[in-house]
Scaffold this active site. Structure first.
Site, PDB file in Angstrom:
ATOM      1  N   ASP A 136      23.600 183.573  -1.298  1.00  0.00           N
ATOM      2  CA  ASP A 136      24.948 184.012  -0.937  1.00  0.00           C
ATOM      3  C   ASP A 136      25.978 182.929  -1.283  1.00  0.00           C
ATOM      4  O   ASP A 136      25.906 181.809  -0.789  1.00  0.00           O
ATOM      5  CB  ASP A 136      24.964 184.308   0.575  1.00  0.00           C
ATOM      6  N   ALA A 177      22.800 188.409   3.869  1.00  0.00           N
ATOM      7  CA  ALA A 177      24.156 188.109   3.407  1.00  0.00           C
ATOM      8  C   ALA A 177      24.871 187.314   4.499  1.00  0.00           C
ATOM      9  O   ALA A 177      24.406 187.262   5.644  1.00  0.00           O
ATOM     10  CB  ALA A 177      24.898 189.402   3.131  1.00  0.00           C
ATOM     11  N   CYS A 178      26.007 186.717   4.150  1.00  0.00           N
ATOM     12  CA  CYS A 178      26.834 185.993   5.123  1.00  0.00           C
ATOM     13  C   CYS A 178      27.162 186.933   6.290  1.00  0.00           C
ATOM     14  O   CYS A 178      27.539 188.074   6.048  1.00  0.00           O
ATOM     15  CB  CYS A 178      28.112 185.527   4.446  1.00  0.00           C
ATOM     16  N   PRO A 179      27.010 186.543   7.550  1.00  0.00           N
ATOM     17  CA  PRO A 179      26.738 185.202   8.069  1.00  0.00           C
ATOM     18  C   PRO A 179      25.259 184.925   8.365  1.00  0.00           C
ATOM     19  O   PRO A 179      24.968 183.991   9.110  1.00  0.00           O
ATOM     20  CB  PRO A 179      27.538 185.211   9.371  1.00  0.00           C
ATOM     21  N   GLY A 180      24.341 185.698   7.807  1.00  0.00           N
ATOM     22  CA  GLY A 180      22.925 185.538   8.099  1.00  0.00           C
ATOM     23  C   GLY A 180      22.405 184.117   7.883  1.00  0.00           C
ATOM     24  O   GLY A 180      21.797 183.530   8.788  1.00  0.00           O
TER      25      GLY A 180
END
Lengths: 83, 140
Positions: free
Chosen positions: A48, A21-24
């Site tokens: 995402d 998920a963000c920020p991944g």
């Protein structure tokens, strides 16, 4: 680039960040951009929605060229060219 | 060459939900190539204390939502706050400074009393100076 052109583009580097998920995905893109040369194309795969907006802005701000995004089944393919 | 933008963060919380928020914001700043200084105050210093570093989830703003939050965070593959901070430090110019007073409150006087992320012990003057010179300043 048109959707058709993007669909037929073979990226020099593909970053599969669909499991994060963000920020991944953004961090994965930042890591990977250092591994390609100027003018090469990177494709980021992400499921995402926030990343879909973040990466084009980030790419442009960092002097790269955002080429476009293609929707696939349940994820996005975001294309950029390293500046 | 243009100088990097700077972010200063005062991290007063030891609550795992807010530490995750700090980790996410920190990640965004690092992606933008910002230089980041994090001043670890009061409960933040408790979370950074070596023996407490892994003790997450004991506190949050809405304790009744702890289980739901933890389950979602795990199923979404969201890193722990320690992992967020560690990755950010690997990728960018990120420094963690432990407030000397806060450290003493929890029994830590030397930087070695805190988890390896900690760069140094600091006084409040350094934090104020950093905040004055930051492009982005926030308190969590």
């Amino acid at each position: 680039m048109t959707t058709e052109e993007l669909q037929n583009t073979t990226a020099d580097k593909v970053v599969d960040a669909r499991g994060t998920a963000c920020p991944g995905p953004l961090l994965a893109a930042k890591k990977a951009i250092g591994e390609i040369s100027s003018g090469q194309i990177m494709e980021i795969l992400s499921a995402d929605e926030g990343t879909r907006r973040d990466i084009p802005k980030w790419a442009t701000k960092k002097g790269h060229e955002y080429l476009g995004t293609v929707e696939d089944s349940g994820f996005f393919r975001i294309f950029m060219k390293k500046g | 060459m243009e100088e990097n933008k700077k972010m200063t963060m005062a991290l007063c919380t030891g609550s795992f939900d807010k530490l995750i928020v700090a980790g996410i914001i920190l990640s965004g700043a690092v992606a933008e190539d910002m230089d980041v200084e994090i001043y670890v105050l009061l409960y933040g210093a408790y979370a950074f204390k070596k023996e407490n570093g892994a003790k997450i989830g004991t506190s949050s703003e809405y304790p009744e939502l702890n289980r739901e939050l933890k389950n979602s965070v795990e199923s979404m593959n969201i890193p722990t706050w320690v992992d967020f901070f560690t990755t950010a430090k690997e990728l960018g110019n990120v420094k963690f400074y432990i407030c000397g007073t806060a450290g003493k409150i929890w029994g830590g006087e030397k930087v070695s009393d805190f988890i390896d992320l900690a760069d140094d012990i600091c006084g409040i003057g350094e934090y104020v100076d950093s905040a004055q010179n930051a492009d982005v300043h926030m308190l969590i």
